[in-house]
Design a protein around this motif. Structure first.
Motif: not given
Length: 175
Positions: A113-116, A119-124, A127-129
Motif C-alpha cells: 500500500g505504501l509503495k502504491f 507511486q501516486i505521489a511520484a505521478d503527481h 515532494k513529500v507524503i
C-alpha cells in the motif's frame, strides 16, 4: 507476502463493501481508543454512504479498496493535494487512511500500500507524503521502518476519545 494485490478505485456499487471493510478494520485496530469500545462517532464520520458521496465529489480525495486474490481486505484514502507544514498543496500528498483487516495484517499488504501511494505521489510530482499515526500501537513502528519521520504532535480530533489515547504524530516521508 500476497502475490496478487490490487488497489481498486472506489465506485458507487462498492460503497457498502468499502464501509463494511473500513468499519471492521477500524474496530479491530482502534476500539481501545473509545469509552466502552463505542466507535460510532468515528464510523459515522468516515464510513457512511453520505460521507463517501461527499468524498467522491472532492477532486483531491481518492478512495480505494485493497483486494488480494478475490477478497477485499482493506481500504485506502488519499488526499492528493493538501498543504501541510511548509509544503504547499502542490508538493504534499496526505495518506489519510490505510486500514487492513486483522486477519490479513503482517502479509505485506501495508508495505505494498505504501509503495502504491508513493507511486501516486511520484505521478503527481510530490515532494513529500504525510500521514498521522497513533503514538501508541503497531502502526508507528511500521511507518518508521518505511522511512517516515516524526515531524509534529497532534491528536485524534474527536472529543469523546479516551484522553490518554488521543496523542498522535504527524509523519512525513520525503520523495
Amino acid at each position: 507476502m500476497e502475490n496478487n494485490i490490487q488497489f481498486v478505485p472506489l465506485k458507487p456499487e462498492l460503497y457498502s463493501t468499502y464501509n463494511e471493510i473500513g468499519t471492521k478494520a477500524y474496530d479491530q485496530h482502534y476500539k481501545h481508543l473509545w469509552p466502552n469500545g463505542d466507535t460510532s462517532t468515528y464510523i459515522k464520520n468516515s464510513f457512511t454512504e453520505e460521507v463517501l458521496l461527499n468524498e467522491e465529489q472532492d477532486e483531491d480525495t481518492v478512495l480505494y479498496l485493497i483486494k488480494t486474490n478475490s477478497t477485499y481486505v482493506g481500504i485506502l484514502k488519499i488526499t492528493l493535494h493538501k498543504q501541510l507544514q511548509e509544503y504547499s498543496k502542490v508538493d504534499a500528498l496526505y495518506l489519510d487512511k490505510i486500514y487492513i483487516l486483522n486477519e490479513f495484517s503482517g502479509k505485506g499488504l501495508g508495505s505494498e500500500g505504501l509503495k502504491f501511494v508513493e507511486q501516486i505521489a511520484a505521478d503527481h510530482s510530490k515532494k513529500v507524503i504525510f500521514l498521522e499515526s497513533m503514538q501508541k500501537g503497531l502502526a508507528l513502528p511500521f511507518y518508521l521502518s518505511h522511512s517516515f519521520t516524526i515531524v509534529a504532535n497532534t491528536q485524534v480530533p474527536f472529543n469523546n476519545v479516551i484522553e490518554e489515547e488521543k496523542p498522535m504524530y504527524v509523519l512525513q516521508k520525503n520523495l
